[in-house]
Design a protein around this motif. Structure first.
Motif, PDB file in Angstrom:
ATOM      1  N   GLU A 165       0.837  -1.196   0.000  1.00 58.02           N
ATOM      2  CA  GLU A 165       0.000   0.000   0.000  1.00 58.02           C
ATOM      3  C   GLU A 165       0.869   1.241   0.000  1.00 58.02           C
ATOM      4  O   GLU A 165       1.931   1.274   0.629  1.00 58.02           O
ATOM      5  CB  GLU A 165      -0.920   0.000   1.234  1.00 58.02           C
ATOM      6  CG  GLU A 165      -1.953  -1.124   1.226  1.00 58.02           C
ATOM      7  CD  GLU A 165      -2.956  -0.981   2.369  1.00 58.02           C
ATOM      8  OE1 GLU A 165      -3.034   0.118   2.943  1.00 58.02           O
ATOM      9  OE2 GLU A 165      -3.655  -1.966   2.660  1.00 58.02           O
ATOM     10  N   GLY A 166       0.410   2.260  -0.718  1.00 54.21           N
ATOM     11  CA  GLY A 166       1.113   3.534  -0.730  1.00 54.21           C
ATOM     12  C   GLY A 166       2.391   3.545  -1.530  1.00 54.21           C
ATOM     13  O   GLY A 166       3.256   4.405  -1.316  1.00 54.21           O
ATOM     14  N   HIS A 167       2.556   2.607  -2.453  1.00 55.85           N
ATOM     15  CA  HIS A 167       3.774   2.545  -3.257  1.00 55.85           C
ATOM     16  C   HIS A 167       3.501   3.097  -4.660  1.00 55.85           C
ATOM     17  O   HIS A 167       2.384   3.443  -5.012  1.00 55.85           O
ATOM     18  CB  HIS A 167       4.288   1.108  -3.338  1.00 55.85           C
ATOM     19  CG  HIS A 167       4.884   0.611  -2.050  1.00 55.85           C
ATOM     20  ND1 HIS A 167       6.210   0.788  -1.720  1.00 55.85           N
ATOM     21  CD2 HIS A 167       4.324  -0.050  -1.009  1.00 55.85           C
ATOM     22  CE1 HIS A 167       6.448   0.263  -0.528  1.00 55.85           C
ATOM     23  NE2 HIS A 167       5.313  -0.262  -0.081  1.00 55.85           N
ATOM     24  N   SER A 168       4.549   3.172  -5.472  1.00 52.07           N
ATOM     25  CA  SER A 168       4.436   3.723  -6.822  1.00 52.07           C
ATOM     26  C   SER A 168       3.561   2.829  -7.706  1.00 52.07           C
ATOM     27  O   SER A 168       3.291   1.665  -7.381  1.00 52.07           O
ATOM     28  CB  SER A 168       5.822   3.847  -7.450  1.00 52.07           C
ATOM     29  OG  SER A 168       6.391   2.558  -7.664  1.00 52.07           O
ATOM     30  N   PHE A 169       3.158   3.400  -8.844  1.00 59.12           N
ATOM     31  CA  PHE A 169       2.338   2.658  -9.801  1.00 59.12           C
ATOM     32  C   PHE A 169       3.033   1.370 -10.221  1.00 59.12           C
ATOM     33  O   PHE A 169       2.424   0.303 -10.247  1.00 59.12           O
ATOM     34  CB  PHE A 169       2.066   3.542 -11.023  1.00 59.12           C
ATOM     35  CG  PHE A 169       1.409   2.812 -12.167  1.00 59.12           C
ATOM     36  CD1 PHE A 169       0.034   2.675 -12.227  1.00 59.12           C
ATOM     37  CD2 PHE A 169       2.182   2.251 -13.187  1.00 59.12           C
ATOM     38  CE1 PHE A 169      -0.566   2.004 -13.290  1.00 59.12           C
ATOM     39  CE2 PHE A 169       1.587   1.577 -14.244  1.00 59.12           C
ATOM     40  CZ  PHE A 169       0.210   1.459 -14.288  1.00 59.12           C
ATOM     41  N   TRP A 170       4.328   1.462 -10.546  1.00 55.63           N
ATOM     42  CA  TRP A 170       5.033   0.309 -11.095  1.00 55.63           C
ATOM     43  C   TRP A 170       5.226  -0.793 -10.065  1.00 55.63           C
ATOM     44  O   TRP A 170       5.114  -1.982 -10.384  1.00 55.63           O
ATOM     45  CB  TRP A 170       6.378   0.734 -11.675  1.00 55.63           C
ATOM     46  CG  TRP A 170       6.224   1.637 -12.847  1.00 55.63           C
ATOM     47  CD1 TRP A 170       6.491   2.980 -12.908  1.00 55.63           C
ATOM     48  CD2 TRP A 170       5.705   1.276 -14.133  1.00 55.63           C
ATOM     49  NE1 TRP A 170       6.175   3.478 -14.147  1.00 55.63           N
ATOM     50  CE2 TRP A 170       5.700   2.448 -14.925  1.00 55.63           C
ATOM     51  CE3 TRP A 170       5.259   0.083 -14.698  1.00 55.63           C
ATOM     52  CZ2 TRP A 170       5.263   2.465 -16.248  1.00 55.63           C
ATOM     53  CZ3 TRP A 170       4.825   0.090 -16.009  1.00 55.63           C
ATOM     54  CH2 TRP A 170       4.828   1.261 -16.768  1.00 55.63           C
ATOM     55  N   LYS A 171       5.494  -0.407  -8.801  1.00 55.28           N
ATOM     56  CA  LYS A 171       5.660  -1.419  -7.765  1.00 55.28           C
ATOM     57  C   LYS A 171       4.333  -2.112  -7.472  1.00 55.28           C
ATOM     58  O   LYS A 171       4.287  -3.329  -7.249  1.00 55.28           O
ATOM     59  CB  LYS A 171       6.222  -0.791  -6.498  1.00 55.28           C
ATOM     60  CG  LYS A 171       6.667  -1.816  -5.464  1.00 55.28           C
ATOM     61  CD  LYS A 171       7.521  -1.201  -4.367  1.00 55.28           C
ATOM     62  CE  LYS A 171       8.050  -2.276  -3.427  1.00 55.28           C
ATOM     63  NZ  LYS A 171       8.931  -1.713  -2.368  1.00 55.28           N
ATOM     64  N   THR A 172       3.247  -1.335  -7.491  1.00 59.61           N
ATOM     65  CA  THR A 172       1.926  -1.932  -7.274  1.00 59.61           C
ATOM     66  C   THR A 172       1.550  -2.843  -8.436  1.00 59.61           C
ATOM     67  O   THR A 172       1.013  -3.941  -8.236  1.00 59.61           O
ATOM     68  CB  THR A 172       0.861  -0.832  -7.103  1.00 59.61           C
ATOM     69  OG1 THR A 172       1.268   0.072  -6.066  1.00 59.61           O
ATOM     70  CG2 THR A 172      -0.486  -1.431  -6.742  1.00 59.61           C
ATOM     71  N   LEU A 173       1.856  -2.404  -9.658  1.00 55.52           N
ATOM     72  CA  LEU A 173       1.568  -3.233 -10.833  1.00 55.52           C
ATOM     73  C   LEU A 173       2.334  -4.543 -10.769  1.00 55.52           C
ATOM     74  O   LEU A 173       1.801  -5.614 -11.115  1.00 55.52           O
ATOM     75  CB  LEU A 173       1.922  -2.474 -12.110  1.00 55.52           C
ATOM     76  CG  LEU A 173       1.741  -3.241 -13.432  1.00 55.52           C
ATOM     77  CD1 LEU A 173       0.286  -3.680 -13.609  1.00 55.52           C
ATOM     78  CD2 LEU A 173       2.185  -2.387 -14.613  1.00 55.52           C
ATOM     79  N   LEU A 174       3.584  -4.484 -10.315  1.00 50.08           N
ATOM     80  CA  LEU A 174       4.382  -5.705 -10.192  1.00 50.08           C
ATOM     81  C   LEU A 174       3.741  -6.685  -9.219  1.00 50.08           C
ATOM     82  O   LEU A 174       3.739  -7.901  -9.450  1.00 50.08           O
ATOM     83  CB  LEU A 174       5.799  -5.353  -9.726  1.00 50.08           C
ATOM     84  CG  LEU A 174       6.782  -6.528  -9.590  1.00 50.08           C
ATOM     85  CD1 LEU A 174       7.002  -7.202 -10.932  1.00 50.08           C
ATOM     86  CD2 LEU A 174       8.102  -6.045  -9.004  1.00 50.08           C
TER      87      LEU A 174
END
Length: 504
Positions: free
Chosen positions: A20-29
């Motif tokens: 939660e609360g991370h960048s778009f790319w880290k969440t997408l990963l």
């Protein structure tokens, strides 16, 4: 809507943590993975056969069919994932909850047959790959494919996230192999671009080349691309991410990132299928390949005189092209084994509430699937290798056409369920354009299937059916058409009647 013990794939449901609360790319990963398992079904050995054969017979004409079917697949897979995330029901559970017991049982049988048709392509692809790589006799190679149950026992111990990673790696192996071969082939890119433009010629019933018409080849590609079992699979594995389902914003985020994951992976699958068709046209000299089966393609890739340019000829002479082709074929078959087994579990648990160990489920399905393959090998083995190879190729193509016939019975319930505010809530029900595109897809696919049924059945009587054979194929096709229409009407009435899901 469902009790905890009824969660789809309860062993993996809500087990993958999402930051939660991370960048778009880290969440997408974190959300990436389910889309890869779904994409496997779009590049299995059945796709290889239909795409390469379509390229051999009709050049670049069917490239537009690959693109259109891939885009429609993205739309449908997004709906399937949304159903699972929002309702915590896979498609099998949702259909069973909103249909009568009798219709639910019919759907189970129909979907199991679709999985078996898919498994036939996997058996043929894996067996041929074993034969090509290790010179194992084809009959014995077919039997050896049963042993992939031990692979599943191993994978079942390493965790779902690692399975996703393994599948992604195998996808990139397949992509690399065909990208390498196409780069060496130097295709006529202006003709490729022309083939991407939709044309009515791609859905005509003439000319007939190699036992195929453009329409039957298109339906084979559609059946191999938009596969019924993938909708059931995606609606289940999309629930593997652990989210706060009481917070609608978290649910919406899960739907959004699942769509990103699915669209990216299916775009890769679309590229692979396009490369396969281009390979059928550009890698070989025009008319050089008389045997379009996997055996013939392997031999052609080993023969410098059959490929289209000196660079390919040098690679063919070294054995690189043919070996890479067989390796990719084996990778494709094993990838499909993983996802096919998971889907079988979803369907069996969802429709008839029966749980079996993964290895037992896989063993039963594979033993049934090898029967038509073994019969095909036994009948044609004494007729010469070319006849045997062509018979296996035709069996695989015909299995993909069956998937196209079964497809409306997955799409119609999916559309009705995701169109429903009672099922999805106003926030997550299909938007108007999604609803319109979805129903247009159903109508067009169903009409194309109904038009082509007669010619498909006539194809089982050989390239030159007699007048009696044609008459029999007409009678059988009328029966199938009436059964399809009747079952679709029954489905629509039943789902409308069951306004609210109920436990059974």
């Amino acid at each position: 809507m469902t009790r905890p013990q009824d969660l789809s794939l309860s062993d993996i449901n809500s087990t993958v943590e999402v930051p939660e609360g991370h960048s778009f790319w880290k969440t997408l990963l974190a959300y990436s993975g389910p889309g890869a398992l779904v994409a496997v079904g779009y590049m299995d050995p059945g796709n290889w056969s239909t795409s390469i054969t379509g390229g051999q017979n009709f050049q670049y004409l069917l490239l537009s069919i690959i693109v259109i079917s891939s885009l429609l697949a993205m739309l449908l897979q997004n709906m399937a994932a949304k159903l699972g995330i929002v309702c915590q029901l896979d498609l099998a559970q949702a259909i069973r909850a909103r249909t009568s017991r009798r219709l639910g049982f019919i759907f189970w049988i129909l979907t199991e047959l679709a999985i078996m048709a898919t498994d036939i392509a996997e058996v043929i692809g894996a067996a041929i790959a074993l034969y090509l790589l290790f010179k194992i006799p084809i009959f014995l190679a077919v039997v050896i494919t049963v042993l992939d149950v031990f692979l599943l026992l191993l994978l079942n111990r390493i965790g779902f996230r690692k399975i996703e990673a393994l599948v992604v790696c195998l996808i990139f192996v397949i992509l690399f192999v065909f990208l390498y071969q196409i780069i060496l082939s130097q295709p006529a890119w202006h003709q490729v671009a022309k083939g991407l433009i939709p044309s009515w010629a791609s859905v005509q019933t003439s000319p007939k080349i190699g036992g195929q018409t453009p329409l039957s080849a298109s339906l084979g590609i559609i059946g191999a691309t938009i596969m019924p079992h993938n909708l059931f699979l995606h609606s289940a594995i999309s629930q593997s991410r652990k989210i706060d389902r009481t917070d609608s914003s978290k649910v919406a985020e899960a739907v959004r990132f699942s769509n990103w994951d699915s669209n990216i992976q299916l775009s890769l699958a679309m590229v692979v299928n396009a490369l396969l068709l281009i390979m059928g046209v550009a890698v070989f000299k025009s008319g050089a390949v008389q045997d379009p089966s996997f055996f013939g393609l392997y031999q052609a890739l080993s023969n410098p005189d059959m490929v289209s340019n000196p660079v390919l000829a040098e690679a063919a002479r070294s054995g690189v092209l043919s070996t890479l082709f067989a390796v990719a074929l084996l990778a494709s078959g094993q990838n499909s084994t993983i996802t096919g087994t998971i889907t079988g579990q979803v369907i069996m648990e969802g429709f008839i509430h029966l749980r079996l160990p993964l290895w037992l489920r896989r063993l039963v399905t594979r033993l049934i699937a090898i029967i038509p393959v073994v019969v095909c090998v036994a009948i044609t083995s004494h007729q010469g290798s070319l006849d045997e190879h062509q018979a296996l190729n035709n069996l695989m193509n015909n299995s993909q056409v069956f998937l196209a016939l079964a497809l409306p019975f997955s799409i119609v319930p999916l559309l009705m369920l995701t169109d429903s505010a009672a099922q999805m809530g106003n926030q997550f029900k299909n938007t108007r354009w999604v609803k319109v595109m979805g129903w247009l897809t159903v109508i067009i696919l169903t009409l194309l299937n109904l038009i082509s049924i007669s010619s498909q059945i006539a194809g089982f009587f050989g390239d030159n059916p007699s007048s009696q054979d044609l008459l029999l194929s007409q009678v059988i096709s009328i029966g199938i058409i009436l059964a399809m229409i009747g079952l679709l009407i029954w489905t629509i009435i039943d789902i409308r009647r069951f306004t609210h899901p109920k436990q059974k």
